[in-house]
Design a protein around this motif. Structure first.
Motif, mmCIF file in Angstrom:
data_model
loop_
_atom_site.group_PDB
_atom_site.id
_atom_site.type_symbol
_atom_site.label_atom_id
_atom_site.label_comp_id
_atom_site.label_asym_id
_atom_site.label_seq_id
_atom_site.Cartn_x
_atom_site.Cartn_y
_atom_site.Cartn_z
ATOM 1 N N VAL A 85 -12.588 -0.962 9.603
ATOM 2 C CA VAL A 85 -11.594 -0.408 8.682
ATOM 3 C C VAL A 85 -12.136 -0.392 7.262
ATOM 4 N N GLY A 86 -12.878 -1.431 6.889
ATOM 5 C CA GLY A 86 -13.463 -1.464 5.557
ATOM 6 C C GLY A 86 -14.457 -0.338 5.336
ATOM 7 N N PHE B 165 -12.553 7.561 -3.664
ATOM 8 C CA PHE B 165 -12.232 8.640 -4.599
ATOM 9 C C PHE B 165 -10.864 8.448 -5.258
ATOM 10 N N LEU B 166 -9.989 7.619 -4.665
ATOM 11 C CA LEU B 166 -8.681 7.349 -5.263
ATOM 12 C C LEU B 166 -8.795 6.492 -6.513
ATOM 13 N N ASN B 167 -9.921 5.766 -6.611
ATOM 14 C CA ASN B 167 -10.189 4.929 -7.785
ATOM 15 C C ASN B 167 -9.106 3.877 -8.007
ATOM 16 N N ASN B 168 -8.565 3.364 -6.900
ATOM 17 C CA ASN B 168 -7.528 2.330 -6.994
ATOM 18 C C ASN B 168 -7.641 1.428 -5.772
ATOM 19 N N ARG B 169 -8.119 0.215 -5.976
ATOM 20 C CA ARG B 169 -8.346 -0.696 -4.860
ATOM 21 C C ARG B 169 -7.041 -1.099 -4.172
ATOM 22 N N GLY C 218 -3.868 -1.062 0.587
ATOM 23 C CA GLY C 218 -2.589 -0.802 1.238
ATOM 24 C C GLY C 218 -2.715 0.256 2.325
ATOM 25 N N ALA C 219 -3.508 1.305 2.055
ATOM 26 C CA ALA C 219 -3.718 2.363 3.052
ATOM 27 C C ALA C 219 -4.455 1.826 4.266
#
Length: 480
Positions: free
Chosen positions: A329-330, A339-343, A348-349
């Motif tokens: 998964v990682g 690309f979302l630039n938000n860990r 969460g996803a």
């Protein structure tokens, strides 16, 4: 499919043996399949390993794995065959269109799996064709990503992607052998096609010690299986749904739930150890050399036993449990969302994907929500302790033997108690069942998380109100 198995000639014998052992026929078949990995490994090592024609290796593993799948699920084996064939056709015809290949491959496998859950799920953890199929889904999705990575330049790939990228499309027979690898298709672990290819090429066979290491893992698996069976016979699942449990003293209740959770975990751990032992025995799991220069056979380890047994936080459980699935998964979900630039969103996803991958039961979603909340809370508490408590009272605390004992006992108690809370919904699955357990222990897991959240947010507010930076409690970042 289940009816056809029950009507088979060996159903009476299998049923009698299963009843004698106090397990279901499906569970007995699963156990026998896990143990079959050892004689298969011995046969391969003696008769097939040195054959120069790779096709014979693929035929051996495909035949053994598909045969074991049929032994467990009968005609239900067609589900996995169909999934493998669809992926192969998608790769053949869409390889040059990376986005379409990945999207269709992902959508097909997840949709098929969720439809399977919809038509087969019950109130229990079902040992049906969907169990190995969820393993296959990750393997085929990962295979699609690896094929697409093989078309990219080397500079565009991460270190992990370079190790798994597939510049050439394998044959259908090779893909079947990879998917049905006898000691990996049923309950995992996950591994990429490149590992299978390296193994077939003989890259791991020149190293020694695999047989002894495999036998040690087998012994560990048998030990955990015995402890699991004994523990769950004393603390069966049904006890925690009974009125008798709710009448026990509160402290005893939460500790009993914690010890039950440990025994329930051992059910998964014992199976992973048994299958890992067979993979080590056949020489599949080579990872390099350890600090002493000896071969390291932990390349497919799905559980870190030392960390699992000595850890004292929920994060330690996450790091030590179902390791290969978490790594998958990682690599294929979390890091692909860079690309979302938000860990936080990516994490969460990833947890959301894991919950959906497990099925529709609300217990899965509650369990992963609790994992997210508890691990996040642990990080807040650790930061607060390191940045606020220790600078003020560290000299006294570090010199106090009484404090060190209390600190250890508190963490261990927390580890046991919260494990019970977090695992309850994962095991009982249906809301109507796990909410009974939550109610029986007075919802303590929610209450303590809310108390901490109220304290922590109040601290941050007072720090800002007083003109101070909240960097101490947030790891060095000022609150804007």
């Amino acid at each position: 499919m289940t009816e056809s198995l029950e009507d088979s000639p060996d159903a009476g014998l299998m049923g009698s043996i299963a009843e004698l052992g106090g397990v279901s026929t499906e569970a007995l078949r699963l156990l026998l399949t896990l143990m079959a990995g050892y004689p298969i490994a011995a046969l391969y090592t003696k008769y097939v390993a040195d054959l120069p024609l790779k096709m014979l290796h693929h035929v051996f593993f495909f035949t053994c794995g598909a045969g074991l799948c049929y032994f467990n699920y009968g005609v239900g084996t067609y589900h996995s065959l169909l999934g493998i064939l669809v992926t192969y056709l998608l790769v053949l015809f869409l390889r040059q269109n990376i986005k379409l290949l990945i999207g269709l491959n992902f959508a097909f496998h997840m949709t098929y799996l969720l439809l399977g859950y919809f038509y087969t799920s019950s109130n229990e953890y079902d040992i049906l064709w969907t169990m190995p199929h969820c393993i296959l889904v990750l393997r085929m999705i990962g295979f699609g990503f690896d094929i697409s990575d093989g078309l990219k330049s080397n500079e565009a790939l991460s270190k992990e992607q370079k190790e798994t990228a597939l510049p050439q499309v394998p044959s259908l027979l090779e893909l079947l052998a990879f998917a049905y690898f006898p000691s990996g298709f049923l309950i995992g672990p996950q591994f990429p096609m490149r590992r299978y290819q390296n193994f077939i090429n003989g890259d791991y066979r020149r190293h020694e010690g695999n047989v002894e290491a495999g036998m040690r893992r087998l012994a560990a698996g048998v030990f955990y299986l015995i402890v699991c069976q004994v523990g769950l016979s004393v603390l069966p699942d049904s006890y925690f749904l009974s009125p008798e449990f709710a009448k026990v003293g509160f402290i005893k209740r939460i500790y009993l739930l914690g010890f039950w959770a440990k025994f329930s975990l051992y059910k998964y751990i014992s199976c992973w150890l048994l299958t890992e032992g067979a993979l080590i025995y056949i020489g599949f799991t080579y990872k390099g050399t350890d600090e002493h220069g000896e071969p390291d056979w932990s390349g497919c380890s799905n559980v870190k036993l030392v960390l699992l047994e000595t850890g004292n936080t929920m994060e330690h459980y996450v790091q030590s449990f179902n390791v290969n699935t978490n790594q998958w998964v990682g690599q294929y979900i979390y890091k692909r969302l860079k690309f979302l630039n938000n860990r936080t969103i990516s994490y969460g996803a990833a947890l959301g994907f894991l919950a959906i991958w497990h099925g529709y039961h609300s217990g899965y979603y509650m369990a992963f929500l609790m994992e997210y909340m508890v691990v996040s809370t642990e990080k807040q508490i650790t930061n607060f302790y390191d940045k606020v408590v220790l600078p003020r009272y560290g000299n006294f605390l570090n010199s106090s033997d009484v404090y060190k004992i209390l600190y250890f006992a508190t963490l261990k108690s927390y580890n046991i108690v919260y494990m019970g809370w977090c695992l309850a919904s994962f095991v009982f699955l249906k809301y109507e069942r796990w909410i009974v357990v939550f109610e029986a222990v007075n919802y303590y897991g929610f209450i303590w998380l809310l108390i901490w959240a109220a304290f922590y947010q109040s601290y941050l507010y007072l720090s800002r109100f007083g003109g101070k930076s909240s960097a101490d409690a947030t790891g060095g970042k000022k609150t804007q």
